[in-house]
Design a protein around this motif. Structure first.
Motif, PDB file in Angstrom:
ATOM      1  N   ALA A 183       0.855  -1.189   0.000  1.00  9.01           N
ATOM      2  CA  ALA A 183       0.000   0.000   0.000  1.00  9.01           C
ATOM      3  C   ALA A 183       0.889   1.237   0.000  1.00  9.01           C
ATOM      4  O   ALA A 183       1.975   1.238   0.601  1.00  9.01           O
ATOM      5  CB  ALA A 183      -0.924   0.008   1.214  1.00  9.01           C
ATOM      6  N   GLU A 184       0.437   2.273  -0.687  1.00 11.81           N
ATOM      7  CA  GLU A 184       1.192   3.532  -0.753  1.00 11.81           C
ATOM      8  C   GLU A 184       0.250   4.711  -0.543  1.00 11.81           C
ATOM      9  O   GLU A 184      -0.866   4.733  -1.070  1.00 11.81           O
ATOM     10  CB  GLU A 184       1.881   3.678  -2.115  1.00 11.81           C
ATOM     11  N   LEU A 185       0.731   5.677   0.223  1.00  8.80           N
ATOM     12  CA  LEU A 185      -0.043   6.890   0.443  1.00  8.80           C
ATOM     13  C   LEU A 185      -0.017   7.770  -0.799  1.00  8.80           C
ATOM     14  O   LEU A 185       1.009   7.872  -1.476  1.00  8.80           O
ATOM     15  CB  LEU A 185       0.518   7.675   1.632  1.00  8.80           C
ATOM     16  N   ARG A 186      -1.126   8.438  -1.071  1.00  9.49           N
ATOM     17  CA  ARG A 186      -1.182   9.401  -2.164  1.00  9.49           C
ATOM     18  C   ARG A 186      -1.308  10.824  -1.635  1.00  9.49           C
ATOM     19  O   ARG A 186      -1.497  11.769  -2.384  1.00  9.49           O
ATOM     20  CB  ARG A 186      -2.367   9.082  -3.086  1.00  9.49           C
ATOM     21  N   GLU A 187      -1.217  10.977  -0.326  1.00  6.62           N
ATOM     22  CA  GLU A 187      -1.293  12.294   0.304  1.00  6.62           C
ATOM     23  C   GLU A 187      -0.652  12.204   1.685  1.00  6.62           C
ATOM     24  O   GLU A 187      -0.417  11.115   2.209  1.00  6.62           O
ATOM     25  CB  GLU A 187      -2.754  12.732   0.453  1.00  6.62           C
ATOM     26  N   ASN A 188      -0.371  13.358   2.272  1.00 12.23           N
ATOM     27  CA  ASN A 188       0.106  13.402   3.650  1.00 12.23           C
ATOM     28  C   ASN A 188      -1.107  13.481   4.570  1.00 12.23           C
ATOM     29  O   ASN A 188      -1.841  14.482   4.547  1.00 12.23           O
ATOM     30  CB  ASN A 188       1.008  14.623   3.878  1.00 12.23           C
ATOM     31  N   PRO A 189      -1.361  12.463   5.370  1.00 12.42           N
ATOM     32  CA  PRO A 189      -2.563  12.457   6.210  1.00 12.42           C
ATOM     33  C   PRO A 189      -2.552  13.588   7.235  1.00 12.42           C
ATOM     34  O   PRO A 189      -1.497  13.964   7.762  1.00 12.42           O
ATOM     35  CB  PRO A 189      -2.504  11.099   6.906  1.00 12.42           C
ATOM     36  N   TYR A 190      -3.726  14.104   7.516  1.00 14.34           N
ATOM     37  CA  TYR A 190      -3.893  15.099   8.579  1.00 14.34           C
ATOM     38  C   TYR A 190      -4.019  14.376   9.913  1.00 14.34           C
ATOM     39  O   TYR A 190      -4.878  13.508  10.085  1.00 14.34           O
ATOM     40  CB  TYR A 190      -5.133  15.955   8.331  1.00 14.34           C
ATOM     41  N   VAL A 191      -3.158  14.712  10.872  1.00 13.66           N
ATOM     42  CA  VAL A 191      -3.181  14.081  12.192  1.00 13.66           C
ATOM     43  C   VAL A 191      -3.523  15.145  13.235  1.00 13.66           C
ATOM     44  O   VAL A 191      -2.796  16.134  13.382  1.00 13.66           O
ATOM     45  CB  VAL A 191      -1.825  13.433  12.534  1.00 13.66           C
ATOM     46  N   PRO A 192      -4.632  15.003  13.965  1.00 10.24           N
ATOM     47  CA  PRO A 192      -5.001  15.984  14.981  1.00 10.24           C
ATOM     48  C   PRO A 192      -3.921  16.148  16.046  1.00 10.24           C
ATOM     49  O   PRO A 192      -3.213  15.190  16.384  1.00 10.24           O
ATOM     50  CB  PRO A 192      -6.288  15.400  15.583  1.00 10.24           C
ATOM     51  N   LYS A 193      -3.785  17.357  16.580  1.00 10.19           N
ATOM     52  CA  LYS A 193      -2.736  17.640  17.566  1.00 10.19           C
ATOM     53  C   LYS A 193      -2.797  16.744  18.795  1.00 10.19           C
ATOM     54  O   LYS A 193      -1.748  16.284  19.279  1.00 10.19           O
ATOM     55  CB  LYS A 193      -2.804  19.116  17.976  1.00 10.19           C
ATOM     56  N   PRO A 194      -3.976  16.475  19.376  1.00 13.80           N
ATOM     57  CA  PRO A 194      -3.997  15.586  20.551  1.00 13.80           C
ATOM     58  C   PRO A 194      -3.445  14.197  20.248  1.00 13.80           C
ATOM     59  O   PRO A 194      -2.816  13.574  21.110  1.00 13.80           O
ATOM     60  CB  PRO A 194      -5.482  15.528  20.925  1.00 13.80           C
ATOM     61  N   VAL A 195      -3.670  13.690  19.040  1.00 17.02           N
ATOM     62  CA  VAL A 195      -3.138  12.381  18.661  1.00 17.02           C
ATOM     63  C   VAL A 195      -1.618  12.448  18.553  1.00 17.02           C
ATOM     64  O   VAL A 195      -0.905  11.546  19.003  1.00 17.02           O
ATOM     65  CB  VAL A 195      -3.762  11.890  17.347  1.00 17.02           C
TER      66      VAL A 195
END
Length: 433
Positions: A183-195
């Motif tokens: 599997a390969e990412l096609r974007e940079n995922p958004y990660v919430p600050k608390p996570v």
């Protein structure tokens, strides 16, 4: 509202219910599965699923500790990926059993095998799960911690195995499955600050990280996905957690946190009876003055999904805890216990009170396919909307509700610790003056 008036208002329109069930038990699921293969072929480029959007993950428990780990992605409906995520919105939108099964049959589980501690079974010298941010396990973790569905490409080995796994009393059913090559990412995922904060803290125990995320507005659905991907807890202790286990672990942990929040709160001052019905399950929640106690009693009708023989008696089971909580896992009612307890504790914490609580769950033969423990959680959470019935004593409340149950009051008393203690403890349950 007087309890007898409250119960009378709950009587269903039986004719309308029969029409609803006739529509519910249709062949829509079979038709839906038959269309999946065409959508799958349209989405495939060579042996790669291009333009896939993964809103969630799945971690299995078979052959533990070398377990299947999967990316869940809708096929042919990528723009609506968020609608395929199991959460409280399904209840708010009024989804029935057929709606849930259609969503599961449209969700491809692309999976590989991994060790709970190491992403590579072949090499025990491979990095631990907490260090892994590449490869299939790393991509799965990126999807789990992301604040919204992630676009990716998935390389597959062969055609999917079509069909629907029935699921369990805890986890939702699963649809088509395929072996993933990569599997390969096609974007940079958004990660919430608390996570990000929980990930970066090497010494934060999993329980503390879970309650931190809950206090920051994350629902248990999001938290159990993050826990399942091995992204919570002290760094060297992080490992993949089967989805079924993570669901119950999060419900239990958040429930313990909420119980601590009401530990020194004042008691409610009247006996309240709340009711709700969803997907062939009816719930009665009886709250009475006193320190925290909790019990769940489940009654499963003959012909229902967990008591399939139509000639059997009503299946009856219970589990309970006192003021100090439980120190052992609930075997009898399993994940339903923790899900129902969470719904009650959230309500009590919201009003700043504590109470004794008896939850009665009646599973009718209308519950013809399992959808997962989320429906227990949401049914109890939403039972506290609107009006409730009032009773003079806990004894009055239980005896009146018992007239609506598929078992006798005497049988309920033999199974329920709270109901069995009524005769000797009536004064403890009477209305405060």
């Amino acid at each position: 509202m007087r309890l007898d008036d409250y119960i009378e208002d709950l009587e269903p329109d039986e004719e309308a219910e029969r029409r609803r069930l006739a529509k519910e038990k249709s062949y829509a699921i079979t038709d839906h599965i038959e269309t999946f293969e065409q959508r799958f072929d349209d989405a495939l480029s060579g042996d790669t699923l291009v333009g896939s959007t993964a809103p969630s993950i799945f971690v299995g428990r078979s052959n533990y500790p070398d377990i299947p780990v999967g990316l869940l992605s809708p096929v042919g409906d990528e723009d609506a990926a968020e609608e395929y995520v199991t959460d409280g919105d399904w209840y708010q939108q009024g989804h029935g059993i057929t709606d849930v099964l259609q969503r599961r049959t449209g969700l491809l589980n692309s999976s590989k095998h991994a060790n709970v501690d190491s992403p590579s079974i072949a090499s025990r010298l491979a990095p631990s799960v907490h260090d892994t941010w590449d490869g299939f396990v790393g991509i799965q973790r990126e999807v789990a911690i992301a604040g919204r569905p992630v676009d990716l490409e998935i390389g597959l080995d062969g055609k999917p195995d079509l069909g629907l796994d029935a699921g369990t009393d805890v986890a939702t059913p699963r649809g088509p499955r395929a072996n993933a090559r990569n599997a390969e990412l096609r974007e940079n995922p958004y990660v919430p600050k608390p996570v990000k904060k929980t990930l970066e803290d090497d010494d934060w125990q999993a329980q503390g990280a879970m309650t931190y995320l809950y206090r920051r507005g994350f629902d248990v659905y999001e938290i159990n996905t993050i826990l399942s991907a091995g992204a919570l807890g002290e760094t060297k202790q992080r490992r993949l957690v089967p989805t079924r286990w993570s669901i119950t672990a999060v419900d239990d942990t958040v429930g313990q946190f909420l119980r601590g929040r009401i530990r020194n709160a004042s008691s409610i001052d009247e006996v309240q009876v709340w009711a709700n019905e969803y997907m062939g399950n009816r719930y009665w929640v009886i709250l009475a003055p006193g320190n925290w106690e909790f019990e769940l009693v489940e009654m499963k009708a003959p012909g229902s999904i967990w008591n399939p023989n139509p000639h059997d008696d009503v299946w009856l089971q219970s589990a309970s805890e006192g003021y100090e909580g439980r120190s052992s896992y609930v075997e009898e009612t399993a994940g339903a216990y923790y899900a129902a307890r969470l719904g009650v504790l959230e309500y009590l914490e919201s009003i700043g009170r504590q109470a004794k609580c008896l939850v009665l769950r009646e599973v009718s033969d209308d519950y013809w396919a399992p959808v997962g423990v989320w429906q227990v959680r949401e049914s109890v959470r939403n039972a506290f909307e609107g009006q409730y019935g009032e009773a003079e004593t806990f004894h009055d409340a239980v005896s009146e509700v018992a007239t609506q149950l598929p078992i006798t009051y005497a049988r309920l008393q033999r199974k329920s610790e709270l109901a069995a203690g009524l005769q000797s403890n009536l004064s403890a349950f009477s209305r405060s003056t």
